[in-house]
Motif scaffolding. Sequence first.
Motif, PDB file in Angstrom:
ATOM      1  N   ALA A  81      65.065  74.075 -18.173  1.00  5.24           N
ATOM      2  CA  ALA A  81      63.709  74.611 -18.069  1.00  5.24           C
ATOM      3  C   ALA A  81      62.715  73.527 -17.657  1.00  5.24           C
ATOM      4  O   ALA A  81      61.837  73.764 -16.818  1.00  5.24           O
ATOM      5  N   VAL A 103      60.430  73.811 -14.377  1.00  3.61           N
ATOM      6  CA  VAL A 103      58.971  73.774 -14.500  1.00  3.61           C
ATOM      7  C   VAL A 103      58.405  72.573 -13.744  1.00  3.61           C
ATOM      8  O   VAL A 103      57.400  72.680 -13.031  1.00  3.61           O
ATOM      9  N   ARG A 108      52.242  82.493 -12.925  1.00  2.03           N
ATOM     10  CA  ARG A 108      53.581  82.394 -13.515  1.00  2.03           C
ATOM     11  C   ARG A 108      53.901  80.959 -13.925  1.00  2.03           C
ATOM     12  O   ARG A 108      54.523  80.726 -14.959  1.00  2.03           O
ATOM     13  N   ALA A 132      54.792  79.665 -17.588  1.00  2.00           N
ATOM     14  CA  ALA A 132      56.005  78.882 -17.832  1.00  2.00           C
ATOM     15  C   ALA A 132      55.679  77.605 -18.594  1.00  2.00           C
ATOM     16  O   ALA A 132      56.391  77.227 -19.539  1.00  2.00           O
ATOM     17  N   ALA A 140      60.639  80.471 -19.935  1.00  2.00           N
ATOM     18  CA  ALA A 140      59.946  79.431 -19.171  1.00  2.00           C
ATOM     19  C   ALA A 140      60.735  79.067 -17.920  1.00  2.00           C
ATOM     20  O   ALA A 140      60.168  78.907 -16.829  1.00  2.00           O
ATOM     21  N   ASP A 141      62.036  78.949 -18.064  1.00  2.00           N
ATOM     22  CA  ASP A 141      62.905  78.633 -16.924  1.00  2.00           C
ATOM     23  C   ASP A 141      62.784  79.719 -15.856  1.00  2.00           C
ATOM     24  O   ASP A 141      62.569  79.436 -14.670  1.00  2.00           O
ATOM     25  N   LEU A 194      60.418  82.002 -15.437  1.00  2.00           N
ATOM     26  CA  LEU A 194      59.072  82.063 -14.874  1.00  2.00           C
ATOM     27  C   LEU A 194      58.837  80.938 -13.870  1.00  2.00           C
ATOM     28  O   LEU A 194      58.216  81.148 -12.818  1.00  2.00           O
ATOM     29  N   ALA A 195      59.328  79.753 -14.186  1.00  2.00           N
ATOM     30  CA  ALA A 195      59.136  78.620 -13.278  1.00  2.00           C
ATOM     31  C   ALA A 195      59.871  78.836 -11.966  1.00  2.00           C
ATOM     32  O   ALA A 195      59.335  78.575 -10.880  1.00  2.00           O
TER      33      ALA A 195
END
Length: 201
Positions: A127, A131, A152, A156, A177-178, A180-181
């Motif tokens: 992640a 990010v 996004r 993230a 988070a992963d 979304l990034a």
Amino acid sequence: MALLVDAVDRRAVELAEAAGRLPGALAEAEANLAEAAKVLEDLSGGLPGATAEGVTKADLRGRAARAEAVTGDVRRSVEEGRYDPVEALRRVAEADASLGAALAAVRGRGEEARRARAFLEHALLSARSAVGAADVYVAVHRPLVRAPARTRLAEALRRLDEASGGAEDALPSVQEADGLARSAQALAEQDVRLHGTSAAG
């Protein structure tokens, strides 16, 4: 320029760390696969069709099949020498976490806590890499990147910050988070292609 140099240096560190973690992650996943095979064998022959916590044999079998496919694919990629260690670690960690969740009900609490921490460490590395890459890309191309990608990415970053304390229940936030990034970077790259082409025209 300094931003790009820092990003390249950080990426090199992430790749090296992921490459170092990958053999252990593969071994852990394969141990889970062996355990799943034993559980499925024990559940056959007239025993109930669900483990504790309502995990069905079909669910466990499906998760095991996915983990087996992922670990096999990653091992082949490693042997061929053409692979991204961070992406490979992410794939193995996700498949193994899914399988591990199905096996959790049949394990002792201490062993399950150890495995949960290992899943979280692997997921955090992936992640943070995703990010970081998206953050640099958006920063470099900011004039061309529209709001959806930036939103996004911001989410993230927020999810990753929430999860960075290492709480045992942080894995879903790390995985979000992963995702979304990676979604933010894909949208940003699309914006750059579209707006870059328009500007060039």
